[in-house]
Design an enzyme around this catalytic site. Structure first.
Site, PDB file in Angstrom:
ATOM      1  N   SER A  11      42.774  44.950  28.880  1.00 46.80           N
ATOM      2  CA  SER A  11      43.825  44.982  27.863  1.00 46.80           C
ATOM      3  C   SER A  11      44.898  43.947  28.184  1.00 46.80           C
ATOM      4  O   SER A  11      44.614  42.964  28.858  1.00 46.80           O
ATOM      5  CB  SER A  11      44.405  46.395  27.767  1.00 46.80           C
ATOM      6  OG  SER A  11      43.413  47.306  27.323  1.00 46.80           O
ATOM      7  N   HIS A  13      47.697  43.366  30.153  1.00 43.26           N
ATOM      8  CA  HIS A  13      47.955  42.829  31.485  1.00 43.26           C
ATOM      9  C   HIS A  13      46.708  42.190  32.074  1.00 43.26           C
ATOM     10  O   HIS A  13      46.776  41.106  32.676  1.00 43.26           O
ATOM     11  CB  HIS A  13      48.474  43.933  32.405  1.00 43.26           C
ATOM     12  CG  HIS A  13      48.693  43.492  33.808  1.00 43.26           C
ATOM     13  ND1 HIS A  13      49.555  42.465  34.145  1.00 43.26           N
ATOM     14  CD2 HIS A  13      48.144  43.914  34.981  1.00 43.26           C
ATOM     15  CE1 HIS A  13      49.535  42.283  35.458  1.00 43.26           C
ATOM     16  NE2 HIS A  13      48.688  43.144  35.975  1.00 43.26           N
ATOM     17  N   ASP A  34      36.166  47.816  31.998  1.00 39.76           N
ATOM     18  CA  ASP A  34      37.129  48.557  31.192  1.00 39.76           C
ATOM     19  C   ASP A  34      36.468  49.826  30.677  1.00 39.76           C
ATOM     20  O   ASP A  34      35.277  49.836  30.343  1.00 39.76           O
ATOM     21  CB  ASP A  34      37.625  47.708  30.016  1.00 39.76           C
ATOM     22  CG  ASP A  34      38.905  48.251  29.413  1.00 39.76           C
ATOM     23  OD1 ASP A  34      39.989  47.715  29.747  1.00 39.76           O
ATOM     24  OD2 ASP A  34      38.834  49.216  28.635  1.00 39.76           O
ATOM     25  N   ASP A  35      37.251  50.897  30.600  1.00 44.31           N
ATOM     26  CA  ASP A  35      36.698  52.185  30.184  1.00 44.31           C
ATOM     27  C   ASP A  35      36.620  52.356  28.672  1.00 44.31           C
ATOM     28  O   ASP A  35      36.068  53.360  28.193  1.00 44.31           O
ATOM     29  CB  ASP A  35      37.526  53.321  30.795  1.00 44.31           C
ATOM     30  CG  ASP A  35      37.380  53.383  32.307  1.00 44.31           C
ATOM     31  OD1 ASP A  35      36.376  52.870  32.833  1.00 44.31           O
ATOM     32  OD2 ASP A  35      38.285  53.939  32.966  1.00 44.31           O
ATOM     33  N   GLY A  68      48.728  47.625  34.150  1.00 43.25           N
ATOM     34  CA  GLY A  68      50.177  47.518  34.266  1.00 43.25           C
ATOM     35  C   GLY A  68      50.858  48.736  34.848  1.00 43.25           C
ATOM     36  O   GLY A  68      51.902  48.618  35.493  1.00 43.25           O
ATOM     37  N   HIS A 135      65.990  34.537  48.022  1.00 45.76           N
ATOM     38  CA  HIS A 135      65.659  34.532  49.444  1.00 45.76           C
ATOM     39  C   HIS A 135      65.785  35.918  50.078  1.00 45.76           C
ATOM     40  O   HIS A 135      66.596  36.749  49.685  1.00 45.76           O
ATOM     41  CB  HIS A 135      66.573  33.552  50.179  1.00 45.76           C
ATOM     42  CG  HIS A 135      68.025  33.959  50.141  1.00 45.76           C
ATOM     43  ND1 HIS A 135      68.593  34.804  51.068  1.00 45.76           N
ATOM     44  CD2 HIS A 135      69.006  33.659  49.256  1.00 45.76           C
ATOM     45  CE1 HIS A 135      69.859  34.988  50.781  1.00 45.76           C
ATOM     46  NE2 HIS A 135      70.141  34.310  49.681  1.00 45.76           N
ATOM     47  N   HIS A 144      56.681  46.500  39.861  1.00 45.03           N
ATOM     48  CA  HIS A 144      56.549  45.606  38.712  1.00 45.03           C
ATOM     49  C   HIS A 144      57.918  44.993  38.428  1.00 45.03           C
ATOM     50  O   HIS A 144      58.853  45.715  38.072  1.00 45.03           O
ATOM     51  CB  HIS A 144      56.036  46.367  37.498  1.00 45.03           C
ATOM     52  CG  HIS A 144      55.760  45.499  36.309  1.00 45.03           C
ATOM     53  ND1 HIS A 144      55.156  45.968  35.167  1.00 45.03           N
ATOM     54  CD2 HIS A 144      56.003  44.181  36.067  1.00 45.03           C
ATOM     55  CE1 HIS A 144      55.042  44.983  34.291  1.00 45.03           C
ATOM     56  NE2 HIS A 144      55.560  43.894  34.821  1.00 45.03           N
ATOM     57  N   ILE A 165      62.338  44.383  31.622  1.00 44.23           N
ATOM     58  CA  ILE A 165      62.476  42.996  31.183  1.00 44.23           C
ATOM     59  C   ILE A 165      63.955  42.587  31.135  1.00 44.23           C
ATOM     60  O   ILE A 165      64.812  43.319  30.634  1.00 44.23           O
ATOM     61  CB  ILE A 165      61.788  42.795  29.820  1.00 44.23           C
ATOM     62  CG1 ILE A 165      61.728  41.316  29.450  1.00 44.23           C
ATOM     63  CG2 ILE A 165      62.447  43.646  28.730  1.00 44.23           C
ATOM     64  CD1 ILE A 165      60.810  41.033  28.280  1.00 44.23           C
TER      65      ILE A 165
END
Length: 205
Positions: A11, A13, A34-35, A68, A135, A144, A165
Site C-alpha cells: 500500500s 508506505h 501483501d495480505d 506505516g 546533530h 516515525h 507531519i
C-alpha cells in the site's frame, strides 16, 4: 546482503519504499507481499504472496517491512529478526546523511530528508520526506518522523513514537516512548508521559 528485495506491504508506505529501492539500484529484483488478495501488482511490481510467506523466503531475499503503523511494523520485524532475516537500510539518493550517523536495520530514509552528524537512528524507523534531524539526536526503535518534521540538536525520541507531519521539536529535549505528536505541533518541553500531544506549544490530550 542479497540481490533480491522483498517488501512486506504494497500500500502507500510500501510503494514509497519500493520507489526508493528502485532508485538505489542495489537489488536486481524487487517484489511485494501483501495480505490483500485483490492487489496483484503495484507500480509494476508483482505481489507474490501474503506476508506470512516472508518466513519461507528469508534465505532468498533481503526483507523490508513497508508498513506505516509502528506497532505492526515492530511486531513483524522482530519476528523476522528471530528467524535470521537480512534487514537492509534504505536511503533515498536525495537524502543527506552526515558523518558518524548510525542507522539500524529496517529503517527507511526518504527523499529530501536530512540527518546531521553524530545521530543514532534505531531499528525499523521511518524518516519521512523532507524531515530533518539535527546533530546528536537519538531516535529510538520503530519511530516515525513524518514529512516536513524538524528536530533540533540533541533531541532524544523514545521508541514507537510518531511525530506528525510538520511537527517541530526544540533542542535538548526528551520525548518518551509511545507518544503521538500532532501535525504542526511545537514541542518545547520534555514529554515524560506517553500519550497524544497537540498544539503550539504542545499540550497533552
Amino acid at each position: 546482503m542479497k540481490n533480491k528485495l522483498l517488501i512486506i506491504g504494497a500500500s502507500g508506505h510500501g510503494k514509497v519504499v519500493a520507489d526508493i529501492a528502485l532508485k538505489m539500484k542495489r537489488w536486481q529484483s524487487v517484489v511485494f507481499l501483501d495480505d490483500d488478495e485483490n492487489i496483484k501488482t503495484t507500480m509494476g511490481i508483482e505481489v507474490i504472496g501474503k506476508s506470512i510467506e516472508a518466513f519461507e523466503l528469508i534465505n532468498d531475499y533481503d526483507i523490508l517491512v513497508g508498513i506505516g503503523n509502528n506497532a505492526i511494523r515492530k511486531k513483524i520485524q522482530e519476528n523476522l529478526e528471530t528467524k535470521g532475516a537480512t534487514l537492509p537500510v534504505l536511503i533515498h539518493p536525495t537524502a543527506i546523511v552526515g558523518e558518524e550517523v548510525c542507522i539500524a536495520p529496517g529503517t527507511v530514509v526518504m527523499a529530501g530528508a536530512v540527518i546531521n552528524c553524530c545521530t543514532n537512528i534505531g531499528k525499523g524507523c521511518i524518516i519521512n520526506t523532507a524531515a530533518t534531524i539535527d546533530h546528536d539526536n537519538i531516535i529510538g526503535d520503530y519511530v516515525h518522523v513524518s514529512p516536513g518534521s524538524h528536530l533540533a540538536g540533541s533531541v532524544k525520541v523514545g521508541q514507537q513514537t510518531w511525530l506528525g507531519i510538520g511537527s517541530i521539536v526544540s533542542n535538548n529535549l526528551n520525548i518518551t516512548n509511545n507518544c503521538i505528536v500532532g501535525a504542526g505541533a511545537v514541542v518545547n518541553i520534555d514529554l515524560t508521559e506517553s500519550g497524544t500531544y497537540v498544539g503550539v506549544p504542545v499540550r497533552r490530550v
